[in-house]
Design a protein around this motif. Sequence first.
Motif, PDB file in Angstrom:
ATOM      1  N   ALA A   1       0.843  -1.204   0.000  1.00 15.04           N
ATOM      2  CA  ALA A   1       0.000   0.000   0.000  1.00 15.04           C
ATOM      3  C   ALA A   1       0.875   1.250   0.000  1.00 15.04           C
ATOM      4  O   ALA A   1       2.045   1.208   0.373  1.00 15.04           O
ATOM      5  CB  ALA A   1      -0.910  -0.010   1.227  1.00 15.04           C
ATOM      6  N   GLY A   2       0.279   2.378  -0.388  1.00 13.49           N
ATOM      7  CA  GLY A   2       0.992   3.656  -0.371  1.00 13.49           C
ATOM      8  C   GLY A   2       1.549   3.955   1.010  1.00 13.49           C
ATOM      9  O   GLY A   2       2.691   4.343   1.169  1.00 13.49           O
ATOM     10  N   GLN A   3       0.706   3.807   2.008  1.00 10.60           N
ATOM     11  CA  GLN A   3       1.139   3.911   3.405  1.00 10.60           C
ATOM     12  C   GLN A   3       0.853   2.547   4.021  1.00 10.60           C
ATOM     13  O   GLN A   3      -0.284   2.242   4.362  1.00 10.60           O
ATOM     14  CB  GLN A   3       0.388   5.020   4.123  1.00 10.60           C
ATOM     15  CG  GLN A   3       0.737   6.385   3.594  1.00 10.60           C
ATOM     16  CD  GLN A   3       0.024   7.491   4.376  1.00 10.60           C
ATOM     17  OE1 GLN A   3      -0.530   7.266   5.448  1.00 10.60           O
ATOM     18  NE2 GLN A   3       0.041   8.692   3.828  1.00 10.60           N
ATOM     19  N   HIS A   4       1.880   1.738   4.157  1.00 10.82           N
ATOM     20  CA  HIS A   4       1.679   0.346   4.537  1.00 10.82           C
ATOM     21  C   HIS A   4       1.827   0.113   6.049  1.00 10.82           C
ATOM     22  O   HIS A   4       0.981  -0.512   6.669  1.00 10.82           O
ATOM     23  CB  HIS A   4       2.650  -0.555   3.767  1.00 10.82           C
ATOM     24  CG  HIS A   4       2.184  -1.960   3.689  1.00 10.82           C
ATOM     25  ND1 HIS A   4       1.472  -2.448   2.630  1.00 10.82           N
ATOM     26  CD2 HIS A   4       2.296  -2.977   4.570  1.00 10.82           C
ATOM     27  CE1 HIS A   4       1.166  -3.713   2.847  1.00 10.82           C
ATOM     28  NE2 HIS A   4       1.672  -4.050   4.019  1.00 10.82           N
ATOM     29  N   CYS A   5       2.913   0.584   6.613  1.00 13.99           N
ATOM     30  CA  CYS A   5       3.143   0.455   8.054  1.00 13.99           C
ATOM     31  C   CYS A   5       4.207   1.460   8.450  1.00 13.99           C
ATOM     32  O   CYS A   5       4.762   2.156   7.605  1.00 13.99           O
ATOM     33  CB  CYS A   5       3.554  -0.973   8.430  1.00 13.99           C
ATOM     34  SG  CYS A   5       5.081  -1.529   7.659  1.00 13.99           S
ATOM     35  N   GLN A   6       4.492   1.521   9.746  1.00 13.67           N
ATOM     36  CA  GLN A   6       5.556   2.409  10.199  1.00 13.67           C
ATOM     37  C   GLN A   6       6.312   1.751  11.338  1.00 13.67           C
ATOM     38  O   GLN A   6       5.774   0.946  12.087  1.00 13.67           O
ATOM     39  CB  GLN A   6       5.021   3.770  10.597  1.00 13.67           C
ATOM     40  CG  GLN A   6       4.077   3.777  11.771  1.00 13.67           C
ATOM     41  CD  GLN A   6       3.517   5.175  12.030  1.00 13.67           C
ATOM     42  OE1 GLN A   6       3.437   6.013  11.133  1.00 13.67           O
ATOM     43  NE2 GLN A   6       3.125   5.428  13.258  1.00 13.67           N
ATOM     44  N   ALA A   7       7.581   2.112  11.425  1.00 11.73           N
ATOM     45  CA  ALA A   7       8.442   1.589  12.482  1.00 11.73           C
ATOM     46  C   ALA A   7       8.890   2.752  13.355  1.00 11.73           C
ATOM     47  O   ALA A   7       9.356   3.768  12.839  1.00 11.73           O
ATOM     48  CB  ALA A   7       9.652   0.887  11.876  1.00 11.73           C
TER      49      ALA A   7
ATOM     50  N   LEU B   1       6.773  -1.952  15.406  1.00 13.38           N
ATOM     51  CA  LEU B   1       6.167  -1.919  14.085  1.00 13.38           C
ATOM     52  C   LEU B   1       4.664  -1.763  14.240  1.00 13.38           C
ATOM     53  O   LEU B   1       4.028  -2.523  14.968  1.00 13.38           O
ATOM     54  CB  LEU B   1       6.479  -3.211  13.323  1.00 13.38           C
ATOM     55  CG  LEU B   1       6.004  -3.250  11.881  1.00 13.38           C
ATOM     56  CD1 LEU B   1       6.844  -2.310  11.019  1.00 13.38           C
ATOM     57  CD2 LEU B   1       6.090  -4.669  11.343  1.00 13.38           C
ATOM     58  N   SER B   2       4.099  -0.755  13.585  1.00 11.27           N
ATOM     59  CA  SER B   2       2.650  -0.494  13.652  1.00 11.27           C
ATOM     60  C   SER B   2       2.046  -0.628  12.265  1.00 11.27           C
ATOM     61  O   SER B   2       2.506   0.018  11.325  1.00 11.27           O
ATOM     62  CB  SER B   2       2.385   0.916  14.183  1.00 11.27           C
ATOM     63  OG  SER B   2       2.929   1.059  15.473  1.00 11.27           O
ATOM     64  N   PRO B   3       1.006  -1.457  12.138  1.00 14.68           N
ATOM     65  CA  PRO B   3       0.361  -1.618  10.830  1.00 14.68           C
ATOM     66  C   PRO B   3      -0.570  -0.450  10.546  1.00 14.68           C
ATOM     67  O   PRO B   3      -0.993   0.257  11.450  1.00 14.68           O
ATOM     68  CB  PRO B   3      -0.430  -2.916  11.000  1.00 14.68           C
ATOM     69  CG  PRO B   3      -0.790  -2.931  12.452  1.00 14.68           C
ATOM     70  CD  PRO B   3       0.385  -2.296  13.163  1.00 14.68           C
ATOM     71  N   ILE B   4      -0.867  -0.257   9.284  1.00 15.20           N
ATOM     72  CA  ILE B   4      -1.873   0.711   8.847  1.00 15.20           C
ATOM     73  C   ILE B   4      -3.093  -0.129   8.454  1.00 15.20           C
ATOM     74  O   ILE B   4      -2.941  -1.141   7.760  1.00 15.20           O
ATOM     75  CB  ILE B   4      -1.368   1.537   7.637  1.00 15.20           C
ATOM     76  CG1 ILE B   4      -0.052   2.237   7.953  1.00 15.20           C
ATOM     77  CG2 ILE B   4      -2.434   2.510   7.144  1.00 15.20           C
ATOM     78  CD1 ILE B   4      -0.112   3.351   8.960  1.00 15.20           C
ATOM     79  N   PRO B   5      -4.311   0.253   8.890  1.00 11.67           N
ATOM     80  CA  PRO B   5      -5.500  -0.540   8.525  1.00 11.67           C
ATOM     81  C   PRO B   5      -5.579  -0.769   7.014  1.00 11.67           C
ATOM     82  O   PRO B   5      -5.202   0.091   6.223  1.00 11.67           O
ATOM     83  CB  PRO B   5      -6.665   0.327   9.020  1.00 11.67           C
ATOM     84  CG  PRO B   5      -6.069   1.152  10.118  1.00 11.67           C
ATOM     85  CD  PRO B   5      -4.644   1.413   9.707  1.00 11.67           C
ATOM     86  N   GLU B   6      -6.058  -1.924   6.635  1.00 15.20           N
ATOM     87  CA  GLU B   6      -6.233  -2.337   5.239  1.00 15.20           C
ATOM     88  C   GLU B   6      -4.927  -2.745   4.562  1.00 15.20           C
ATOM     89  O   GLU B   6      -4.938  -3.132   3.399  1.00 15.20           O
ATOM     90  CB  GLU B   6      -6.916  -1.240   4.398  1.00 15.20           C
ATOM     91  CG  GLU B   6      -8.204  -0.698   4.969  1.00 15.20           C
ATOM     92  CD  GLU B   6      -9.318  -1.744   5.057  1.00 15.20           C
ATOM     93  OE1 GLU B   6      -9.439  -2.564   4.132  1.00 15.20           O
ATOM     94  OE2 GLU B   6     -10.051  -1.728   6.059  1.00 15.20           O
ATOM     95  N   ALA B   7      -3.766  -2.649   5.236  1.00 12.87           N
ATOM     96  CA  ALA B   7      -2.486  -3.054   4.654  1.00 12.87           C
ATOM     97  C   ALA B   7      -1.967  -4.257   5.459  1.00 12.87           C
ATOM     98  O   ALA B   7      -1.821  -4.171   6.669  1.00 12.87           O
ATOM     99  CB  ALA B   7      -1.486  -1.908   4.711  1.00 12.87           C
ATOM    100  N   VAL B   8      -1.719  -5.344   4.779  1.00 14.84           N
ATOM    101  CA  VAL B   8      -1.338  -6.585   5.459  1.00 14.84           C
ATOM    102  C   VAL B   8       0.171  -6.609   5.717  1.00 14.84           C
ATOM    103  O   VAL B   8       0.972  -6.441   4.797  1.00 14.84           O
ATOM    104  CB  VAL B   8      -1.753  -7.820   4.629  1.00 14.84           C
ATOM    105  CG1 VAL B   8      -1.387  -9.098   5.341  1.00 14.84           C
ATOM    106  CG2 VAL B   8      -3.244  -7.781   4.333  1.00 14.84           C
TER     107      VAL B   8
END
Length: 164
Positions: free
Chosen positions: A119-125, A134-141
């Motif tokens: 995804a464009g914005q997938h997750c962040q560390a 590590l934090s996920p972004i909703p809708e991105a696996v």
Amino acid sequence: KLKQQLATNVSARGEAEQLGSSLHDQLAESERIMKEVNMSWEEKMKATQKTQDERREMMAQMGIEQVKVDLRLPHFINLNEDPNMPEALVYYLNEGITRIGKISKGNEASIVLSGESVAGQHCQAMNKDGCVTLSPIPEAVTYVNGTEVLQPVLLQHSDRVTIG
């Protein structure tokens, strides 16, 4: 008495010459041993260098390149499954937030990945004092060690993170 003194003097001179000769022999032997020890060290260094060069050459023939990674800094290593892209990319995680995603308008990803499921914005560390969450972004696996990440997770050394 004079003959006795001369005999004693000649005897003492002979002993001194023998002692001097013995010390000279011992010194020469010590120098030979030191030279042998130093040459052995130099030979060992040359052999070690030769082995390392042979190993690098063999790895290069296999398409493998040795990369030094600063293990003191948190990092991700991107191992690409595409055989046309055999290299590994190292992403160091600076203190603070590192955003991970695909190139897209308005995306401020620090680590840019490609792929249909990224995804464009997938997750962040978040790196705080060397500890990475590590934090996920909703809708991105996102997976850590094969388990889907649904909430922030503290990463451990050698965790395998899969994006998409």
